[in-house]
Design a protein around this motif. Structure first.
Motif, short mmCIF file in Angstrom:
data_model
loop_
_atom_site.label_atom_id
_atom_site.label_comp_id
_atom_site.label_asym_id
_atom_site.label_seq_id
_atom_site.Cartn_x
_atom_site.Cartn_y
_atom_site.Cartn_z
N SER A 99 7.64 4.58 -22.24
CA SER A 99 8.12 5.24 -21.03
C SER A 99 7.53 6.63 -20.95
CB SER A 99 9.64 5.37 -21.05
OG SER A 99 10.22 4.09 -21.12
N PHE A 100 7.33 7.07 -19.72
CA PHE A 100 6.98 8.47 -19.47
C PHE A 100 8.15 9.04 -18.68
CE2 PHE A 100 3.01 6.06 -19.47
CZ PHE A 100 2.31 6.72 -20.45
N GLY A 101 9.04 9.71 -19.35
CA GLY A 101 10.23 10.19 -18.65
C GLY A 101 11.00 9.00 -18.08
N ASP A 102 11.18 9.00 -16.76
CA ASP A 102 11.92 7.90 -16.12
C ASP A 102 11.05 6.69 -15.85
OD1 ASP A 102 13.83 9.79 -15.99
OD2 ASP A 102 13.57 10.23 -13.84
N VAL A 103 9.75 6.88 -15.96
CA VAL A 103 8.85 5.78 -15.62
C VAL A 103 8.69 4.85 -16.82
CG1 VAL A 103 6.55 5.15 -14.83
CG2 VAL A 103 7.60 7.29 -14.04
N HIS A 104 9.14 3.62 -16.66
CA HIS A 104 9.00 2.65 -17.74
C HIS A 104 7.69 1.91 -17.55
CE1 HIS A 104 13.02 3.64 -18.86
NE2 HIS A 104 13.45 3.34 -17.64
N ALA A 105 6.66 2.42 -18.17
CA ALA A 105 5.32 1.87 -17.96
C ALA A 105 5.18 0.50 -18.62
CB ALA A 105 4.26 2.83 -18.48
N LEU A 106 5.78 0.32 -19.80
CA LEU A 106 5.79 -0.97 -20.48
C LEU A 106 7.24 -1.29 -20.86
CD1 LEU A 106 2.74 -0.55 -22.93
CD2 LEU A 106 2.75 -1.72 -20.72
N GLY B 160 -3.05 -7.03 -12.73
CA GLY B 160 -1.88 -6.37 -12.17
C GLY B 160 -2.28 -5.30 -11.19
N PRO B 161 -1.39 -4.96 -10.27
CA PRO B 161 -1.71 -3.93 -9.28
C PRO B 161 -1.69 -2.55 -9.92
CG PRO B 161 0.57 -4.61 -9.04
CD PRO B 161 -0.03 -5.50 -10.09
N ASN B 162 -2.09 -1.56 -9.16
CA ASN B 162 -2.01 -0.17 -9.58
C ASN B 162 -0.63 0.17 -10.09
OD1 ASN B 162 -3.93 1.73 -9.71
ND2 ASN B 162 -4.05 2.09 -7.51
N GLY B 163 -0.56 0.83 -11.24
CA GLY B 163 0.73 1.27 -11.74
C GLY B 163 1.51 0.21 -12.49
N ALA B 164 0.89 -0.96 -12.72
CA ALA B 164 1.60 -2.05 -13.39
C ALA B 164 1.81 -1.76 -14.87
CB ALA B 164 0.82 -3.35 -13.22
N GLY B 165 0.96 -0.92 -15.44
CA GLY B 165 1.05 -0.63 -16.87
C GLY B 165 -0.17 -1.07 -17.65
N LYS B 166 -1.23 -1.47 -16.96
CA LYS B 166 -2.43 -1.96 -17.64
C LYS B 166 -3.06 -0.90 -18.53
CE LYS B 166 -4.59 -2.87 -13.74
NZ LYS B 166 -3.58 -2.35 -12.80
N THR B 167 -3.28 0.27 -17.93
CA THR B 167 -3.94 1.33 -18.70
C THR B 167 -3.07 1.77 -19.88
OG1 THR B 167 -5.17 2.10 -16.77
CG2 THR B 167 -4.89 3.67 -18.56
N THR B 168 -1.78 1.83 -19.65
CA THR B 168 -0.87 2.21 -20.74
C THR B 168 -1.01 1.23 -21.90
OG1 THR B 168 0.65 3.10 -19.09
CG2 THR B 168 1.53 2.75 -21.30
N ALA B 169 -1.06 -0.06 -21.59
CA ALA B 169 -1.21 -1.06 -22.65
C ALA B 169 -2.52 -0.87 -23.40
CB ALA B 169 -1.13 -2.47 -22.06
N GLY C 282 -13.12 3.04 -20.74
CA GLY C 282 -11.95 3.39 -19.94
C GLY C 282 -12.18 3.20 -18.46
N GLN C 283 -11.22 3.67 -17.67
CA GLN C 283 -11.25 3.40 -16.24
C GLN C 283 -12.37 4.17 -15.52
OE1 GLN C 283 -7.10 3.26 -15.12
NE2 GLN C 283 -7.66 2.73 -13.03
N SER C 284 -12.80 5.30 -16.10
CA SER C 284 -13.94 6.00 -15.52
C SER C 284 -15.04 6.07 -16.57
CB SER C 284 -13.53 7.41 -15.10
OG SER C 284 -13.06 8.12 -16.22
#
Ligand SMILES: Nc1ncnc2c1ncn2[C@@H]1O[C@H](COP(=O)(O)OP(=O)(O)O)[C@@H](O)[C@H]1O
Ligand SMILES: [Mg+2]
Lengths: 350, 281
Positions: A31-38, A55-64, A101-103
């Motif tokens: 989690s990042f604060g309130d955001v439960h990324a995974l 998964g769409p944007n913000g799904a948690g792919k990058t976090t994983a 990475g993504q970039s």
């Protein structure tokens, strides 16, 4: 170069003893604060196979990906790469992975060759070996002609290929690619697919994230769909597409009186009855995986019945369709690109 | 094993064979950390050679400052120093230029963070200190160039070392050391903020009061009392007074250990914080 000592003991783990999957993820949370990324992600990737994380944007792919590549500490759960724990043996994991990475993480002022040689040196390859490896990768990624130009003069597709090459310098056993084609034009995208396909044919285990079902379909052996930090579906591309009824042939019949005749004409294309939208004068038939052959058949049947149609198209299921059928809502609450459209740029594969 | 064969590509677990990877012992770890740092030093310097604006920021801008202060402001600033304002100015402007060189450090590190270059490094079996140490070594070279050019330009506009060769060299070295310590602070900010533009615009704003409210350009006695309290006790003044004493002669011991303590302290504390910021996800 004198051959390096071969050792199986890496940070206390005997890698030879590991016969399990190349990647094991169990109950991973972050989690990042309130955001439960995974929120408790589980999956496995057998050695030598490709997992598409869709998964769409913000799904948690990058976090994983960041957790698996030791860039981020998870809050809970377990993640092993070739049996090495990403939290407790990060250096052992780093020794056997590659990350793009993504970039594109390249030094733009330096040439393609210099970029790769520096990475080689940072893996402690002797100078000559780093040079040889760089030349090899430039050749393989079709960058030899541009190798001695500053990377900032490269097209987007070339920069992505250089970035991918950088992640392969040490011949990683497990490779992570985070949205490798996002931002590329269709041609560069297909070029990238070829490169990736070629890569996995050499036995590298690959985890790749994407927002595009067709990309996962092209490259992955297995796909997991993630949404808001959870795995909501998994299977092969075929299985996912079947879940949403596969490809759809759609067309408009301008003459309302002939709508039922048209539906009749194409009924043979599918077990499911064609759906008729009377208001729009549109007919849609789910044709499973038959794709373009179904289009030809539809055209023939309609022609034989003497029906004029407008805008006959084959629609392939997108991430959106998968989402709709899995969750009942569209992939996006807002800001991401529609999954069946790709961002355009002026880039070309060199 | 030949590196040029592609046969090993087919072996998925070739990576650590290729690297001979095993947990490095203390000595090996240190050697690798140093090797990594030096590789990155070379990279940073190579990048500079490709960037035309590098020479502007490293040389042209500081030289312009010298000329402006020497000929535009200098006439209006009174100092009681042997040789006049130019002798007072040069140690100050050398220190100030060295401190401002830290913009380059902060911006470069923020950019590398932003572009994911540091993510790649962090996903590799590399020493955590390498990016920072490598950059500080490159910065030392860059600062040395700035400081030496400024001293030469100073000579052309009337500045003279009045205290012999060794103190003169010590003065230049102290200028470089001041620059390096400020580069540590700037590097920490760059790694923390991770956005090139914010770092360049506001991240280093504190450098202006720190260098200008000091003895760099004017004698502290000329400032209002409340400013003097700050100016007299902040590290830049302390180091600059030391540099001036080295260049022009005068009581060395008053500030010698204080300068050393400040510089070592700042470098150690912010170097540590910077490495921590580098590790922060
Ligand atoms: N460093 C971070 N700080 C705060 N929130 C973050 C951070 N990284 C990711 N998030 C949030 O976590 C969620 C998942 O993000 P991410 O893993 O980047 O998704 P994806 O890669 O699938 O687009 C998003 O809501 C994102 O805003
Ligand atoms: Mg992402």
């Amino acid at each position: 170069m004198s051959p390096p000592t071969i050792t199986d003991t890496v940070a206390g783990v005997t890698s030879a003893a590991w016969n399990g999957p190349a990647i094991v993820v169990e109950g991973l949370t972050k989690s990042f604060g309130d955001v439960h990324a995974l929120r408790g992600v589980d999956f496995e990737v057998p050695r030598g196979t490709v997992l598409g994380v869709l998964g769409p944007n913000g799904a948690g792919k990058t976090t994983a990906v960041r957790v698996l590549t030791t860039l981020l500490q998870p809050d809970g759960g377990k993640a092993l790469v070739e049996g090495r724990d990403v939290v407790h043996q990060p250096d052992a994991v780093r020794a056997i992975i590659g990350l793009a990475g993504q970039s594109a993480a390249i030094q733009e002022e330096l040439t393609g060759r210099e970029n790769l040689e520096i990475i080689g040196r940072l893996y402690h390859l002797p100078k000559a070996a780093a040079r040889t490896r760089a030349a090899e990768l430039l050749e393989r990624f079709n960058l030899t002609d541009a190798a001695d130009r500053p990377a900032k003069t490269f097209s987007g597709g070339m920069q992505r290929r250089l970035d991918l090459a950088s992640s392969l310098v040490a011949r990683p056993a497990v490779l992570f690619l985070d949205e490798p084609t996002t931002g590329l034009d269709p041609r560069s995208r297909i070029g990238m697919w070829e490169v990736i396909r070629d890569l996995v044919s050499t036995g590298t285990t690959l985890l790749l994230t994407t927002q595009y079902l067709d990309e996962a379909d092209e490259l992955a052996d297995q796909i997991i769909v993630i949404d808001h930090g959870r795995v909501i579906a998994g299977g092969t591309a075929e299985e996912l597409k079947d879940m949403v009824g596969g490809d759809v042939v759609e067309f408009i019949v301008p003459d309302d009186d002939r709508l039922d005749d048209a539906a009749q004409a194409v009924a043979g294309l599918s077990d499911a009855a064609p759906s008729v939208d009377r208001g729009a004068g549109q007919i849609a038939v789910r044709v499973g995986g038959k794709g373009s052959s179904a289009v030809i058949q539809a055209v023939r049947q309609l022609d034989a019945a003497g029906i004029v149609t407008d805008g006959l198209t084959l629609r392939r299921p997108s991430l959106d369709d998968v989402f709709l059928s899995l969750t009942g809502h569209s992939a996006e609450d807002g800001d991401a690109l529609p999954a069946n459209r790709h961002p355009r740029s002026t880039d070309h594969v060199a | 094993m030949s590196l040029s064969t592609t046969a090993s590509e087919r072996r998925p677990s070739a990576a650590h064979e290729l690297l001979g990877y095993h947990p490095p012992g203390g000595n090996q770890r240190l050697r690798w950390a140093l090797a990594d740092a030096l590789t990155l030093t070379r990279r940073d310097m190579l990048v500079w050679l490709r960037v035309p604006s590098f020479i502007v920021f490293t040389i042209v801008q500081p030289v312009m400052f010298v000329l402006l202060f020497r000929y535009v402001f200098g006439g209006a600033i009174k100092v009681d120093v042997k040789g006049g304002y130019v002798n007072f100015l040069m140690p100050g402007i050398i220190g100030q230029s060295a401190a401002f060189a830290s913009f380059g450090t902060a911006i470069a590190l923020a950019r590398e963070m932003q572009k994911g270059i540091i993510d790649r490094f962090r996903s590799m079996p590399m020493a955590r200190s390498a990016v920072l140490v490598g950059r500080l070594l490159a910065d030392t070279v860059r600062l040395t160039a700035t400081v030496v050019v400024l001293a030469a330009v100073g000579y052309a506009v009337g500045f003279r070392f009045e205290n012999g060769v060794l103190p003169a060299i010590a003065m230049l070295a102290l200028g470089v050391a001041l620059g390096v310590s400020i580069c540590c602070v700037a590097g920490w900010i760059g790694l923390l903020v991770r956005d090139e533009e914010s770092v360049g615009s506001v991240g280093l704003i504190w450098l202006f009061p720190l260098t200008f409210v000091s003895s760099a350009f004017v004698q502290v006695q000329s400032m209002p009392g409340w400013l003097q309290a700050f100016a007299n006790n902040q590290p830049v003044t302390i180091v600059m007074d030391e540099m001036r004493a080295l260049a022009l002669g005068g009581p060395l011991v008053t500030h010698g250990w204080e300068s050393a303590l400040w510089l070592v302290g700042i470098t150690a504390v912010f170097g540590y914080l910077a490495v921590k910021a580098y590790r922060r996800p």
